[in-house]
Design a protein around this motif. Structure first.
Motif, short mmCIF file in Angstrom:
data_model
loop_
_atom_site.label_atom_id
_atom_site.label_comp_id
_atom_site.label_asym_id
_atom_site.label_seq_id
_atom_site.Cartn_x
_atom_site.Cartn_y
_atom_site.Cartn_z
N UNK A 114 6.77 4.49 4.57
CA UNK A 114 6.51 5.65 3.71
C UNK A 114 7.52 6.77 3.95
N UNK A 115 8.81 6.39 4.03
CA UNK A 115 9.85 7.39 4.21
C UNK A 115 9.84 8.37 3.05
N UNK A 116 9.83 9.64 3.37
CA UNK A 116 9.71 10.68 2.34
C UNK A 116 10.87 10.62 1.35
N UNK A 117 10.53 10.57 0.08
CA UNK A 117 11.54 10.59 -0.97
C UNK A 117 12.18 9.25 -1.27
N UNK A 118 11.76 8.19 -0.56
CA UNK A 118 12.33 6.86 -0.77
C UNK A 118 11.40 6.00 -1.60
N UNK A 119 11.94 5.37 -2.61
CA UNK A 119 11.16 4.45 -3.44
C UNK A 119 11.80 3.08 -3.39
N UNK A 120 11.02 2.07 -3.04
CA UNK A 120 11.48 0.68 -3.06
C UNK A 120 10.60 -0.05 -4.06
#
Length: 245
Positions: A114-120
């Motif tokens: 759940x890295x902030x600002x990262x979308x996979x």
């Protein structure tokens, strides 16, 4: 060398060419000229025939598929001497660089759930293609980058704009990382590290334990980043081209 062959084969599975024809353990690959990896003969393992004969097959295959004959040769591999003896030369003019490192590392060392600002996601976000390839991808680019059962498209989006992009593909317990790119105006902000942490967590969720990535030896900033994440050099490869094709 067996471990090198296995890793190279898995990396090739993660980067599917439009045409991929076996020649013994070699793989003859073509994808409309998009990337050296997808448009060269992977020469790890035994082709089942003398190397000189196998290279003539490479030349014929390239001609039939509209690409230049090229061989992806691991530095120090048994095939290297045979390729040189057949009159081939290292492709010093290759746009991505003549020699590349294959680096590997453990994902649990830098995975950031759940890295902030990262979308996979399973489909590229608007703007992803512009960074990873070009705004309107060719059929070959679309095939290479979107094919596979477990492919993730990573993005860092701020103010509705993709500032960083990456592609990940899980093959067995390996996460193959490619096309990491950050917009020039957004560099030195830690976005590449952030994106790698998010992609690593995505890979772990899908059964991956290690990552592999291929980086040109001249790309020192990328190598430094990957080393800081715990990745180390596994082996190197070079592209060779025929003087007679």
């Amino acid at each position: 060398m067996q471990r090198v062959t296995e890793l190279e084969q898995r990396c090739a599975d993660a980067w599917p060419a439009l045409v991929d024809r076996p020649l013994g353990q070699w793989r003859l690959r073509a994808a409309g000229g998009f990337t050296g990896r997808a448009n060269s003969a992977l020469t790890t393992g035994d082709p089942g025939i003398p190397v000189a004969d196998a290279l003539r097959e490479v030349i014929d295959f390239a001609g039939a598929n509209g690409i230049k004959p090229a061989a992806h040769v691991v530095v120090g591999a048994p095939a290297e001497a045979g390729v040189e003896a057949a009159g081939w030369r290292v492709d010093v003019d290759h746009p991505g660089g003549a020699e590349s490192l294959v680096m590997t590392g453990l994902l649990d060392g830098f995975a950031t759930p759940k890295a902030a600002g990262v979308d996979i996601s399973g489909t590229p976000a608007p703007g992803w293609w512009e960074l990873a390839a070009q705004p309107v991808p060719t059929p070959a680019q679309r095939h290479v980058l979107t094919s596979g059962d477990r492919v993730g498209f990573g993005s860092v989006v701020r103010d509705g704009r993709v500032l960083a992009a990456v592609r990940g593909a899980v093959v067995g317990d390996l996460l193959h990382v490619a096309r990491l790119a950050v917009r020039p105006e957004a560099r030195r902000l830690g976005l590449a590290r952030l994106l790698m942490g998010g992609l690593a967590a995505w890979g772990v969720e899908r059964g991956a334990t290690t990552c592999a990535l291929q980086v040109a030896e001249h790309n020192k900033p990328a190598i430094t980043l990957y080393e800081s994440l715990g990745c180390v050099e596994h082996h190197r490869y070079r592209y060779w081209v025929s003087n007679h094709a």
